[in-house]
Design a protein around this motif. Structure first.
Motif, PDB file in Angstrom:
ATOM      1  N   LYS A 164       7.064   1.069 -14.187  1.00 40.69           N
ATOM      2  CA  LYS A 164       8.301   1.619 -14.719  1.00 40.69           C
ATOM      3  C   LYS A 164       8.004   2.857 -15.558  1.00 40.69           C
ATOM      4  N   LEU A 165       8.774   3.907 -15.356  1.00 42.37           N
ATOM      5  CA  LEU A 165       8.592   5.150 -16.098  1.00 42.37           C
ATOM      6  C   LEU A 165       9.692   5.324 -17.135  1.00 42.37           C
ATOM      7  N   PRO A 166       9.350   5.854 -18.295  1.00 38.15           N
ATOM      8  CA  PRO A 166      10.366   6.069 -19.330  1.00 38.15           C
ATOM      9  C   PRO A 166      11.474   6.996 -18.828  1.00 38.15           C
ATOM     10  N   SER A 167      12.692   6.649 -19.133  1.00 36.34           N
ATOM     11  CA  SER A 167      13.877   7.462 -18.814  1.00 36.34           C
ATOM     12  C   SER A 167      14.199   7.521 -17.325  1.00 36.34           C
ATOM     13  N   SER A 168      13.418   6.895 -16.468  1.00 38.82           N
ATOM     14  CA  SER A 168      13.707   6.949 -15.041  1.00 38.82           C
ATOM     15  C   SER A 168      14.802   5.949 -14.683  1.00 38.82           C
ATOM     16  N   PRO A 169      15.763   6.348 -13.846  1.00 41.89           N
ATOM     17  CA  PRO A 169      16.819   5.413 -13.435  1.00 41.89           C
ATOM     18  C   PRO A 169      16.459   4.628 -12.187  1.00 41.89           C
ATOM     19  N   ALA A 170      15.231   4.768 -11.701  1.00 42.09           N
ATOM     20  CA  ALA A 170      14.877   4.239 -10.383  1.00 42.09           C
ATOM     21  C   ALA A 170      13.854   3.120 -10.461  1.00 42.09           C
ATOM     22  N   VAL A 171      13.963   2.222  -9.490  1.00 43.16           N
ATOM     23  CA  VAL A 171      12.887   1.295  -9.153  1.00 43.16           C
ATOM     24  C   VAL A 171      12.183   1.925  -7.954  1.00 43.16           C
ATOM     25  N   THR A 172      10.921   2.297  -8.126  1.00 41.98           N
ATOM     26  CA  THR A 172      10.221   3.085  -7.105  1.00 41.98           C
ATOM     27  C   THR A 172       9.236   2.227  -6.328  1.00 41.98           C
ATOM     28  N   LEU A 173       9.321   2.314  -5.008  1.00 44.76           N
ATOM     29  CA  LEU A 173       8.392   1.644  -4.105  1.00 44.76           C
ATOM     30  C   LEU A 173       7.556   2.698  -3.385  1.00 44.76           C
ATOM     31  N   SER A 174       6.278   2.403  -3.185  1.00 44.97           N
ATOM     32  CA  SER A 174       5.395   3.294  -2.435  1.00 44.97           C
ATOM     33  C   SER A 174       4.830   2.543  -1.238  1.00 44.97           C
ATOM     34  N   LEU A 175       4.816   3.203  -0.091  1.00 48.71           N
ATOM     35  CA  LEU A 175       4.199   2.644   1.110  1.00 48.71           C
ATOM     36  C   LEU A 175       2.736   3.061   1.121  1.00 48.71           C
ATOM     37  N   MET A 176       1.860   2.103   0.936  1.00 46.85           N
ATOM     38  CA  MET A 176       0.433   2.361   0.835  1.00 46.85           C
ATOM     39  C   MET A 176      -0.253   2.023   2.154  1.00 46.85           C
ATOM     40  N   CYS A 177      -1.192   2.891   2.538  1.00 42.36           N
ATOM     41  CA  CYS A 177      -1.922   2.716   3.781  1.00 42.36           C
ATOM     42  C   CYS A 177      -3.413   2.775   3.490  1.00 42.36           C
ATOM     43  N   SER A 178      -4.183   1.918   4.137  1.00 41.77           N
ATOM     44  CA  SER A 178      -5.632   1.918   3.946  1.00 41.77           C
ATOM     45  C   SER A 178      -6.228   3.212   4.445  1.00 41.77           C
ATOM     46  N   ALA A 179      -7.130   3.776   3.659  1.00 41.20           N
ATOM     47  CA  ALA A 179      -7.816   5.007   4.035  1.00 41.20           C
ATOM     48  C   ALA A 179      -9.097   4.663   4.785  1.00 41.20           C
ATOM     49  N   GLN A 180      -9.867   5.678   5.122  1.00 45.89           N
ATOM     50  CA  GLN A 180     -11.124   5.439   5.824  1.00 45.89           C
ATOM     51  C   GLN A 180     -12.053   4.582   4.975  1.00 45.89           C
ATOM     52  N   ASP A 181     -12.034   4.807   3.682  1.00 43.97           N
ATOM     53  CA  ASP A 181     -12.777   3.947   2.769  1.00 43.97           C
ATOM     54  C   ASP A 181     -11.949   2.691   2.540  1.00 43.97           C
ATOM     55  N   ALA A 182     -12.462   1.549   2.926  1.00 44.18           N
ATOM     56  CA  ALA A 182     -11.706   0.300   2.885  1.00 44.18           C
ATOM     57  C   ALA A 182     -11.259  -0.062   1.479  1.00 44.18           C
ATOM     58  N   ASP A 183     -11.927   0.474   0.462  1.00 46.24           N
ATOM     59  CA  ASP A 183     -11.584   0.147  -0.917  1.00 46.24           C
ATOM     60  C   ASP A 183     -10.490   1.048  -1.488  1.00 46.24           C
ATOM     61  N   GLN A 184     -10.025   2.004  -0.703  1.00 39.77           N
ATOM     62  CA  GLN A 184      -9.022   2.929  -1.194  1.00 39.77           C
ATOM     63  C   GLN A 184      -7.767   2.874  -0.333  1.00 39.77           C
TER      64      GLN A 184
END
Length: 428
Positions: A164-184
């Motif tokens: 949650k960010l201060p003063s933000s009116p939004a609930v933000t979702l991010s679509l995350m995808c695995s990179a070539q490095d499996a840990d990232q």
């Protein structure tokens, strides 16, 4: 308000060529648009289904969706990786009180009379004032529960809930995808989910908004009358700054994002503008170029220009359209000079330290604390430098990566539309 000089200085051939070549690279690729739409639409439909069935917060069962933002205004640049989704909450008749120190932008919102409906759980102790923080917290909890079980249909990655960010009116979702490095993981796209209170057209606009939307010389007086008869929204965004009063902490910010989308999509003095090749204009392309320049400036000066965002560019754009209302002033062949006129308008607003909100003219988007004086001075110097050097921040960046499974991390481009998460919510 700065006066727009109709006689724009001649544009050098190098800058003309740069602008013409850069604008060809701004629109998202169609395959990226289609995949992004599928992912976001499935998320939206699944979330609505979840909210209708939830038993913890019955107030959210009857929400409806209003899509907003640059993607739906068709002025998204580079690739479709950010979406805005307003969830309209069902409420009884509302009343509001303007917070005077914020010149018509922020309000305390209340019910007209006591109620026993589901909204009762989100009222303050007086039983009438609707708590912005409680609404946002309730929405965040529901989205968190929803996302814990939701799976992306194509198996592209996973949606995660951002902090949650201060003063933000939004609930933000991010679509995350695995990179070539499996840990990232890398972020493919994000969605801002913003709860909103709808005020029907029968109640009229607040007094502070009745002198805004000056489009008489552009869209016409009848169009303005029709637009001002529409509803408006309140979103749970408190003012920026420290030591806020309890009233300010629970306040709502007025939003006209649906009307912004409408006038940008139907932008011509003539109703037929851009409906056929013979009636094309360059308005949207000028806005996209300005957004590109703004994002380039934010990449170059991430700390100094943290408060700068695309909404500043959109506001300058709308003011400029109102001053240069004729379609002939935006002919496609005049793209370079039209963009430079838009850039000059931004420079004038910056030098005068004044950028009136397009709907709330008494509110200055370039006033402290929302936009610190040091940031404004930096922006003025940066714009002057760009003009003198021939707009180097508009030079072509490395190609943006498409929305694919396991993409290689791209080289950081000079110009992308990745709004700083602290300021991106100006659009509401």
């Amino acid at each position: 308000m700065p006066w727009i000089d109709e006689h724009v200085a001649p544009v050098s051939s190098d800058v003309c060529d740069l602008i013409k070549h850069r604008v060809k690279q701004l629109s998202p690729r169609r395959p990226d648009q289609q995949q992004s739409s599928r992912l976001v639409n499935d998320l939206r439909d699944s979330l609505l289904d979840f909210l209708k069935k939830n038993k913890k917060q019955p107030f959210f069962r009857s929400v409806t969706v209003l899509n907003s933002g640059s993607y739906y205004e068709t002025v998204k640049i580079n690739y479709p990786n950010e979406f805005d989704m307003m969830l309209l909450l069902p409420t009884p008749r509302l009343t509001w009180i303007e917070l005077e120190e914020y010149h018509g932008l922020h309000y305390s919102v209340s019910l007209v009379r006591p109620t026993r409906s589901e909204v009762q759980a989100f009222l303050l102790d007086d039983g009438l004032i609707i708590s912005a923080s409680r609404i946002l917290c309730g929405m965040r909890c529901l989205v968190k529960n929803f996302i814990s079980t939701y799976k992306v249909p194509e198996g592209v990655g996973r949606w995660v809930l951002n902090r949650k960010l201060p003063s933000s009116p939004a609930v933000t979702l991010s679509l995350m995808c695995s990179a070539q490095d499996a840990d990232q993981e890398s972020e493919l796209m994000s969605v801002d989910i913003v709860p909103a209170l709808e005020v029907p057209e029968s109640q009229g606009w607040p007094l502070a908004a009745q002198h805004g939307l000056q489009v008489d010389n552009w869209l016409g007086k009848k169009a303005r009358r029709d637009l001002t008869k529409q509803c408006f929204y309140f979103v749970p965004k408190k003012p920026k700054g420290r030591n806020l009063s309890n009233t300010a902490k629970e306040s709502w910010r007025i939003s006209f994002s649906h009307i912004e989308k409408q006038i940008i999509k139907n932008h011509g003095h003539a109703r037929t503008c851009c409906e056929a090749p013979a009636t094309k204009c360059c308005r949207k392309r000028c806005l996209m170029l300005l957004k590109c320049l703004i994002e380039g400036l934010k990449v170059r000066f991430p700390d100094e220009l943290e408060r700068l965002c695309s909404y500043h560019g959109k506001t300058v754009f709308l003011h400029t359209l109102s001053k240069r209302g004729n379609d002939s002033q935006w002919a496609p062949s005049d793209l370079p000079s039209s963009f430079m006129a838009l850039l000059s308008a931004l420079e004038d607003h910056v030098s005068n330290s004044e950028l009136p909100h397009f709907f709330i003219p008494a509110y200055n988007l370039f006033a402290a604390p929302a936009f610190p004086r040091k940031a404004l001075s930096c922006l003025q110097r940066a714009l002057d430098e760009q003009r003198k050097l021939g707009l180097p921040l508009l030079k072509l960046p490395s190609p943006a990566h498409p929305l694919t499974i396991n993409p290689s991390p791209p080289d950081p481009p000079l110009c992308t539309e990745r709004d700083n998460s602290q300021t991106k919510n100006m659009t509401t």
